[in-house]
Design an enzyme around this catalytic site. Structure first.
Site, PDB file in Angstrom:
ATOM      1  N   HIS A  23       0.841  -1.196   0.000  1.00 13.91           N
ATOM      2  CA  HIS A  23       0.000   0.000   0.000  1.00 13.91           C
ATOM      3  C   HIS A  23       0.876   1.245   0.000  1.00 13.91           C
ATOM      4  CE1 HIS A  23       0.955  -0.819   4.222  1.00 13.91           C
ATOM      5  NE2 HIS A  23       0.871   0.484   4.418  1.00 13.91           N
ATOM      6  N   HIS A  49       0.937   5.335   1.114  1.00 10.27           N
ATOM      7  CA  HIS A  49       0.300   6.414   1.874  1.00 10.27           C
ATOM      8  C   HIS A  49       0.294   7.679   1.021  1.00 10.27           C
ATOM      9  CE1 HIS A  49       0.693   4.671   6.084  1.00 10.27           C
ATOM     10  NE2 HIS A  49       1.493   3.874   5.399  1.00 10.27           N
TER      11      HIS A  49
HETATM   12  P1  AMP Z   1       2.282   0.927   7.363  1.00 11.05           P
HETATM   13  O1  AMP Z   1       2.046  -0.570   7.294  1.00 11.05           O
HETATM   14  O2  AMP Z   1       3.168   1.330   8.510  1.00 11.05           O
HETATM   15  O3  AMP Z   1       2.732   1.530   6.061  1.00 11.05           O
HETATM   16  O4  AMP Z   1       0.909   1.637   7.694  1.00 11.05           O
HETATM   17  C1  AMP Z   1      -0.309   0.977   7.883  1.00 11.05           C
HETATM   18  C2  AMP Z   1      -1.363   2.030   8.052  1.00 11.05           C
HETATM   19  O5  AMP Z   1      -2.617   1.377   8.075  1.00 11.05           O
HETATM   20  C3  AMP Z   1      -1.257   2.848   9.354  1.00 11.05           C
HETATM   21  O6  AMP Z   1      -1.110   4.236   9.017  1.00 11.05           O
HETATM   22  C4  AMP Z   1      -2.572   2.565  10.071  1.00 11.05           C
HETATM   23  O7  AMP Z   1      -3.102   3.704  10.717  1.00 11.05           O
HETATM   24  C5  AMP Z   1      -3.470   2.106   8.924  1.00 11.05           C
HETATM   25  N1  AMP Z   1      -4.546   1.202   9.313  1.00 11.05           N
HETATM   26  C6  AMP Z   1      -4.452   0.074  10.050  1.00 11.05           C
HETATM   27  N2  AMP Z   1      -5.662  -0.509  10.201  1.00 11.05           N
HETATM   28  C7  AMP Z   1      -6.531   0.276   9.514  1.00 11.05           C
HETATM   29  C8  AMP Z   1      -7.938   0.216   9.287  1.00 11.05           C
HETATM   30  N3  AMP Z   1      -8.700  -0.769   9.788  1.00 11.05           N
HETATM   31  N4  AMP Z   1      -8.509   1.196   8.551  1.00 11.05           N
HETATM   32  C9  AMP Z   1      -7.755   2.208   8.046  1.00 11.05           C
HETATM   33  N5  AMP Z   1      -6.427   2.319   8.215  1.00 11.05           N
HETATM   34  C10 AMP Z   1      -5.815   1.369   8.948  1.00 11.05           C
END
Ligand code: AMP
Ligand code: ZN
Length: 117
Positions: A101, A103
């Protein structure tokens, strides 16, 4: 291709609620549950690949198209003047959800966010 325990796969299957802002045949975009700036969005591949390194190259390129489309919408809606795109790949790099994913951090003048680089 999905993973039964992955939080993003559960969102894609509709088992966990999310605020979806974009969808096509290969990607969804949702609002991050813990936004770093207003409109913080995640563009998520519908197929479960852990990082860019195990994602087919063509899908990685298409991810950038989806990121661009979502970003253009944010500009049109007046929610962004610029962006930081953050792409955590691997636990050591801060990736918490092991499902590829990007951001999108919408930026506006004076938002006060400090970046690493
Ligand atoms: P990363 O894996 O560190 O790149 O980021 C994962 C992102 O997913 C974080 O910014 C979390 O806040 C976000 N996240 C985790 N669970 C959920 C969810 N159920 N809905 C929306 N965002 C999420
Ligand atoms: Zn997944």
């Amino acid at each position: 291709m999905d993973n039964k325990d992955c939080v993003f796969c559960k969102i894609i299957r509709g088992e966990i609620p999310s605020t979806k802002t974009y969808e096509d045949d290969k990607f969804i975009a949702i609002l991050d549950i813990n936004p770093k700036t207003p409109g913080h969005t995640l563009v998520i591949a519908k197929d479960h690949f852990k990082t860019l390194l195990d994602t087919p190259t063509s899908l990685g390129c298409e991810l950038m198209d989806a990121v661009k489309n979502v970003s253009l919408d944010l500009v049109k809606q007046g929610k962004a003047e610029g962006f930081n795109f953050i792409f955590n790949n691997g636990e050591v790099a801060g990736q918490i959800v092991p499902h590829v994913h990007m951001h999108i951090l919408p930026r506006k003048s004076g938002d006060g966010l400090k970046m690493l680089v």
